[in-house]
Every structure is written in C-alpha cells, then in structure tokens.
Motif scaffolding. Structure first.
Motif, PDB file in Angstrom:
ATOM      1  N   LEU A 122      62.463  27.768  35.938  1.00 18.13           N
ATOM      2  CA  LEU A 122      62.065  28.216  34.818  1.00 18.13           C
ATOM      3  C   LEU A 122      63.502  28.642  33.824  1.00 18.13           C
ATOM      4  O   LEU A 122      64.236  29.425  34.581  1.00 18.13           O
ATOM      5  CB  LEU A 122      61.192  29.294  34.562  1.00 18.13           C
ATOM      6  CG  LEU A 122      59.827  29.080  35.044  1.00 18.13           C
ATOM      7  CD1 LEU A 122      58.766  30.453  35.011  1.00 18.13           C
ATOM      8  CD2 LEU A 122      59.146  28.068  34.024  1.00 18.13           C
ATOM      9  N   SER A 123      63.471  28.266  32.765  1.00 16.58           N
ATOM     10  CA  SER A 123      64.762  28.684  31.856  1.00 16.58           C
ATOM     11  C   SER A 123      64.465  30.118  31.269  1.00 16.58           C
ATOM     12  O   SER A 123      63.300  30.691  31.586  1.00 16.58           O
ATOM     13  CB  SER A 123      65.111  27.822  30.759  1.00 16.58           C
ATOM     14  OG  SER A 123      63.899  27.702  30.091  1.00 16.58           O
ATOM     15  N   SER A 124      65.290  30.780  30.517  1.00 15.62           N
ATOM     16  CA  SER A 124      65.171  32.136  30.136  1.00 15.62           C
ATOM     17  C   SER A 124      64.265  32.123  28.854  1.00 15.62           C
ATOM     18  O   SER A 124      63.978  31.094  28.177  1.00 15.62           O
ATOM     19  CB  SER A 124      66.456  32.778  29.747  1.00 15.62           C
ATOM     20  OG  SER A 124      66.712  32.357  28.458  1.00 15.62           O
ATOM     21  N   ARG A 125      63.749  33.274  28.359  1.00 16.15           N
ATOM     22  CA  ARG A 125      62.711  33.259  27.107  1.00 16.15           C
ATOM     23  C   ARG A 125      63.622  32.879  25.961  1.00 16.15           C
ATOM     24  O   ARG A 125      62.876  32.525  24.912  1.00 16.15           O
ATOM     25  CB  ARG A 125      62.346  34.681  27.128  1.00 16.15           C
ATOM     26  CG  ARG A 125      63.423  35.716  26.614  1.00 16.15           C
ATOM     27  CD  ARG A 125      62.794  37.050  26.521  1.00 16.15           C
ATOM     28  NE  ARG A 125      63.939  38.191  25.917  1.00 16.15           N
ATOM     29  CZ  ARG A 125      64.957  38.560  26.750  1.00 16.15           C
ATOM     30  NH1 ARG A 125      64.865  38.206  28.100  1.00 16.15           N
ATOM     31  NH2 ARG A 125      65.748  39.250  26.390  1.00 16.15           N
ATOM     32  N   GLY A 167      61.555  29.868  23.938  1.00 13.21           N
ATOM     33  CA  GLY A 167      60.586  30.272  25.079  1.00 13.21           C
ATOM     34  C   GLY A 167      61.001  29.509  26.409  1.00 13.21           C
ATOM     35  O   GLY A 167      61.846  28.582  26.357  1.00 13.21           O
ATOM     36  N   ALA A 168      60.552  30.153  27.401  1.00 10.33           N
ATOM     37  CA  ALA A 168      60.728  29.792  28.755  1.00 10.33           C
ATOM     38  C   ALA A 168      60.257  28.221  28.933  1.00 10.33           C
ATOM     39  O   ALA A 168      59.477  28.105  28.646  1.00 10.33           O
ATOM     40  CB  ALA A 168      60.246  30.680  29.953  1.00 10.33           C
ATOM     41  N   ARG A 169      61.189  27.453  29.619  1.00 10.59           N
ATOM     42  CA  ARG A 169      60.815  26.060  29.923  1.00 10.59           C
ATOM     43  C   ARG A 169      60.711  25.848  31.438  1.00 10.59           C
ATOM     44  O   ARG A 169      61.528  26.176  32.087  1.00 10.59           O
ATOM     45  CB  ARG A 169      61.651  24.969  29.323  1.00 10.59           C
ATOM     46  CG  ARG A 169      61.724  24.276  27.719  1.00 10.59           C
ATOM     47  CD  ARG A 169      61.371  25.319  26.771  1.00 10.59           C
ATOM     48  NE  ARG A 169      61.029  24.611  25.534  1.00 10.59           N
ATOM     49  CZ  ARG A 169      61.163  25.503  24.448  1.00 10.59           C
ATOM     50  NH1 ARG A 169      61.280  26.617  24.229  1.00 10.59           N
ATOM     51  NH2 ARG A 169      60.757  24.751  23.157  1.00 10.59           N
ATOM     52  N   VAL A 170      59.915  25.122  31.772  1.00  6.72           N
ATOM     53  CA  VAL A 170      59.842  24.616  33.291  1.00  6.72           C
ATOM     54  C   VAL A 170      60.859  23.444  33.143  1.00  6.72           C
ATOM     55  O   VAL A 170      60.852  22.593  32.795  1.00  6.72           O
ATOM     56  CB  VAL A 170      58.291  24.074  33.505  1.00  6.72           C
ATOM     57  CG1 VAL A 170      58.236  23.615  34.994  1.00  6.72           C
ATOM     58  CG2 VAL A 170      57.124  25.370  33.181  1.00  6.72           C
ATOM     59  N   LEU A 171      61.459  23.625  34.614  1.00  8.69           N
ATOM     60  CA  LEU A 171      62.663  22.780  34.894  1.00  8.69           C
ATOM     61  C   LEU A 171      62.285  21.802  36.177  1.00  8.69           C
ATOM     62  O   LEU A 171      62.807  20.911  36.110  1.00  8.69           O
ATOM     63  CB  LEU A 171      63.923  23.341  35.147  1.00  8.69           C
ATOM     64  CG  LEU A 171      64.380  24.239  33.742  1.00  8.69           C
ATOM     65  CD1 LEU A 171      65.831  25.154  34.122  1.00  8.69           C
ATOM     66  CD2 LEU A 171      64.505  23.688  32.656  1.00  8.69           C
ATOM     67  N   GLY A 172      61.463  22.628  36.908  1.00 10.75           N
ATOM     68  CA  GLY A 172      61.274  21.958  38.302  1.00 10.75           C
ATOM     69  C   GLY A 172      59.940  22.630  38.742  1.00 10.75           C
ATOM     70  O   GLY A 172      59.450  23.584  38.486  1.00 10.75           O
ATOM     71  N   VAL A 173      59.145  21.540  39.540  1.00 10.31           N
ATOM     72  CA  VAL A 173      57.760  22.051  39.952  1.00 10.31           C
ATOM     73  C   VAL A 173      57.692  21.598  41.329  1.00 10.31           C
ATOM     74  O   VAL A 173      58.106  20.642  41.841  1.00 10.31           O
ATOM     75  CB  VAL A 173      56.362  21.592  39.352  1.00 10.31           C
ATOM     76  CG1 VAL A 173      56.690  22.009  37.865  1.00 10.31           C
ATOM     77  CG2 VAL A 173      56.542  20.034  39.297  1.00 10.31           C
TER      78      VAL A 173
END
Length: 511
Positions: free
Chosen positions: A372-375, A407-413
């Motif tokens: 996750l990236s930062s807020r 806002g936090a972004r999802v970068l990997g799952v």
C-alpha cells in the motif's frame, strides 16, 4: 547482515564455569599442604582433595561443552553465521552431512570451516567434516572433488555441491538437499517481458541524464538493459530451475512449471494465451503477474484478473510522503499487513507503479493487499502502450483535469483459493510494477527479499526459512524522501545555524 542474538543461557553457563574455576583456584590456595594427619588419614585427605578437584574440573568442562557460547568481537560479526543461516539449521529435522574441502593456508576457507563448526553445534542432526585435500586426498577422491572451498551436502541419498565460502549458500544447499521435489520457475516471454537471460544493469546514479521509470516510460515497449537475470540467478541459488515459456508456441503451461512469472509484458496477450493461463491456475498453478504501467489486458485476461479480485488501473501512483530518493513516482513501502510473504520484509520501492482496484473475487478466493502507498498518495492517468485491438475499456477513461484525490492505493495483492468449485487450490501475486524486479533495482533495499519471499510462497515453501544468497552491488546509501529532507535540514540548515549561534555566544562573552 542479520546475525543471531546472543545466547544468554549459554552465556550464564560460561559465567558459571568461570566462577567454578575461580572458586576451585581460591580453595586450592587456602587448603593446607601440611595437615598434620599421619598414616592413612593423610593419604585419604590428599586423595580426596585430588578427586574433588578433578571431578569439579570435569563437570565444569562437560557443562561448558554442552552449552557452548561463541563471542565475536568484530564489528561486522565476521566469524558469526548469519541469523537466516542459523534459523535454517534450526529447522533441519533429518540427518545431513556436510563435507567441506578447504585449503588450510586460505583464511577464507578457515573462516568457513569455523562457521560450519558453529552451525554443527547448533543442531546435532548436522554432521560437518572439514578436510584439507592436500593432507587427506583420499576423501576428496571418494567425493570426486578437485577444487578448494567446496561443500558436499548429502541427505537421504541426495547430493548437492556448493562452491564458495559463504555460509548462507551452504545453508541454502542444505535446504536443497532436504527438499524432496523439483521446483521450476517458468519465465513468460513473447510480449516484451524482462528477459531471464539479460544480466545487464545500471545503478541509476545518473540522475537527470538517465531515463525515466515514471509515467513517461509507459509508452516504451522495450527497456534495454532491464532484464530479470538477477532474479533468475537468485532463484537458481535457492535450488529452483528456471526456463523460458512462450505460450503462443507451446499452447499450454507445462505441468513442470511450479510457478509462472510474467514480468512486464508490453503487448497484449492472444485469447488462447489468456485461456492457457486460466487453465493453469485451475489446475492449481501459481503465478506472479507484474503488470507495469500502460500494459493493456486482453479481455480474457482482464476477466481472469477480475475473478482474482483485482483490476489494474491505467494510472501511475504519485506519493509525495513516502518515496525513494527525490522522485515521488518511485513509491516506497515501509509497512505491511501480516502475511507470510511480507513477514520479514523491510523497505521496498516501486519505480512507476500503477494502482490496483480491489473487486469482489470468485467465490472461494481470498484476496490480501500486500503493498500500500501512503495516505498522501494520489494517481495520475497514463496512456496505454501500443497494443493489439482490444475492447473499449470505460474504466480507463479518466478526466486528466480532475483534481487528484489523496489516499492509500493498493500496489500489490496475494490471491489464494479456487477459481471455481471444480478447480484445484491456486496462488497468485499481482503487482502493478515490474521495474523493482529488474536487474537494476532487484538488489537494493528489500526488493530481492520480497521477490524471493513471493517465489517461496508461490512454491508453497513459506514454512521454511528464507536464506538469500548475496548479490554484489556497489556501496550505496538509499534514503526515502523524508529521510533526504531530514539530512538536508540537519546538514545545510541546522548545523551552520548552530555554528553561527555558538560564535555569537563566544563573541558576546568576550566583547
């Protein structure tokens, strides 16, 4: 390098041994040599003193041998095995024999011999034999060894040869010998992916004179010098086999592929290739999908990825709060939610990463956001790369003039479970970037740790300790944007002001 913590229990035993020796010495000084006893009483007194002293010395040394403690006073802990290597030795549950051939005049060879001796004392199932072939050539002939600094690891009829003086590579060799199956990593090629045979790299110290990894690079179909050879070598060091896979010609993912790696495809898949990937996952396969900026998913692949619970967006994540160096499009990740992949990973960074939107997955799939990236991060639209004709994607139509929303972004799952009721359990990792896996970024910070942890999870080996072989890199201190600003403030602002203030105080007192 991480090193094991001091064994306080063994240290207490060593302190007890030292105290026993001192008490014995002090008692010997105080005991009278002439007791005045005559006859058998005098001889019994002397014999009793000798027996008690001898017994105390034997018991103290036995206790010390059973609780050995090792002191390494060097700053780099040169004579101490790494923590990962010791944890790997702790996990040895079957008998393993390591025969190490070294030259006694070689300091590096002697160091490796001593480290192996420490590892052998850690676990009684590990047997270590160190041999100088110049002095004992018989064993070298039996093992067919003609080189120095070579370790022959043998377990349950399997044999692994490790060349070098690095104890971590020998620990990996022990894991390979105990592994009862072959693991093959298949690198997908045919769409401009990072080639597994390319070992070129650059250090990215060229600043503005170099190329870009941000959204400007999304239109570049091929990135010369950005191979995945270092990732391949790291996997081979773990005992994995690596092979190329061109789905357009093979038609299906071979059963021998334990995990499939698609690193930075740049041209759209054919429908048959997407179907082959789906069939592979339905059979219980594992896939690492590194889908970089601008890559357009073929409709069949887009449906498969949507069933996995994700949708890669056509945008780039900008993170002004947590980034590598001074570029906010090189997003740095410093914290992770609990997951087997990230349990021992520290800072990682992603040059030009696209965001991932979470969707409702197929019925039996579990989706876990890993990165996750930062807020304070936001996204900016990018154009797709040149591709075959694909269906219009309304989700890619973004208004470039709209203000960014932080806002936090999802970068990997990480995805785990069954694609449908009749499918076998599969695993997949989807990340919106591939540059972090390229030769140029793989060794830095914890990028290699993350990728090796991903490979082990996909190969269902997450229960064993990850021991990473060293990747030689030039000396480099890498800072996040916040850390760079703090160093700048301290060196350029705070320290000169402090000197001026001290000078003013001195002038004021002596004026």
């Amino acid at each position: 390098m991480e090193h094991p913590e001091l064994d306080w229990n063994a240290l207490l035993w060593a302190g007890g041994w030292l105290a026993a020796v001192l008490v014995l010495f002090a008692t010997g000084l105080r005991l009278p040599l002439q007791t005045g006893l005559a006859g058998w009483r005098g001889r019994a007194y002397s014999a009793g003193v000798i027996l008690i002293a001898f017994g105390a010395a034997v018991l103290a040394n036995v206790a010390l041998h059973l609780h050995d403690v090792h002191f390494d006073l060097t700053r780099e802990k040169v004579y101490t095995p790494s923590g990962a290597a010791m944890r790997a030795i702790d996990e040895v549950s079957r008998e393993v024999t390591v025969t190490y051939f070294y030259r006694s005049q070689d300091p590096a060879g002697r160091r490796a011999r001593d480290l192996l001796a420490i590892m052998a004392r850690r676990n009684p199932l590990l047997k270590v034999v160190a041999v100088d072939p110049d002095r004992d050539p018989r064993l070298a002939r039996e093992k067919a060894i003609q080189i120095y600094n070579a370790a022959v690891v043998e377990a349950e009829g399997r044999r692994v040869l490790v060349q070098g003086t690095d104890e971590t590579e020998i620990a990996i060799g022990i894991q390979r010998a105990l592994r009862g199956r072959a693991i093959t990593a298949c690198f997908l090629e045919g769409h401009g992916e990072l080639p597994m045979d390319n070992f070129e790299y650059h250090t990215h110290l060229e600043s503005g004179a170099g190329h870009s990894h941000d959204d400007a690079s999304s239109q570049v179909v091929e990135m010369p010098g950005h191979g995945a050879g270092r990732l391949r070598r790291a996997l081979e060091a773990q005992g994995y086999e690596a092979r190329k896979l061109i789905l357009a010609t093979e038609g299906d993912v071979p059963a021998a592929c334990t995990l499939l790696i698609a690193a930075n495809p740049r041209t759209t898949f054919l429908p048959a290739e997407s179907a082959a990937l789906r069939a592979y996952l339905r059979r219980g396969g594992s896939a690492l999908l590194l889908l970089d900026l601008g890559f357009v998913l073929e409709p069949g692949l887009a449906r498969l990825v949507a069933e996995l619970g994700v949708r890669p967006e056509q945008d780039v994540v900008v993170d002004p709060l947590s980034h590598y160096s001074t570029n906010p499009e090189i997003v740095a990740v410093t914290g992770y939610d609990p997951h087997p992949v990230t349990r021992s990973v520290s800072l990682t960074f992603y040059p030009g990463v696209r965001s991932i939107t979470l969707l409702p997955p197929a019925s039996d799939l579990r989706v876990t956001p890993l990165l996750l990236s930062s807020r304070d991060s936001y996204t900016r639209p990018v154009k797709p790369v040149a591709s075959h004709k694909v269906e219009p994607d309304s989700t890619g139509e973004k208004d470039a003039a709209s203000p960014p929303v932080s806002g936090a972004r999802v970068l990997g799952v990480a995805v785990e479970g069954r694609l449908d009721r009749d499918a076998e359990p599969m695993r997949a990792i989807v990340v919106g970037d591939s540059d972090f896996a390229s030769n140029s970024f793989f060794p830095y910070m914890a990028n290699s740790d993350l990728l090796l942890s991903v490979a082990r999870w996909l190969a269902r080996e997450e229960r064993t300790t990850a021991v990473a072989a060293r990747v030689p890199v030039p000396p480099l201190i890498a800072l996040t944007g916040r850390q760079s600003n703090a160093v700048f403030f301290m060196v350029v602002v705070a320290m000169p002001l402090l000197v001026i203030a001290l000078g003013f105080v001195v002038w004021w007192r002596w004026r």
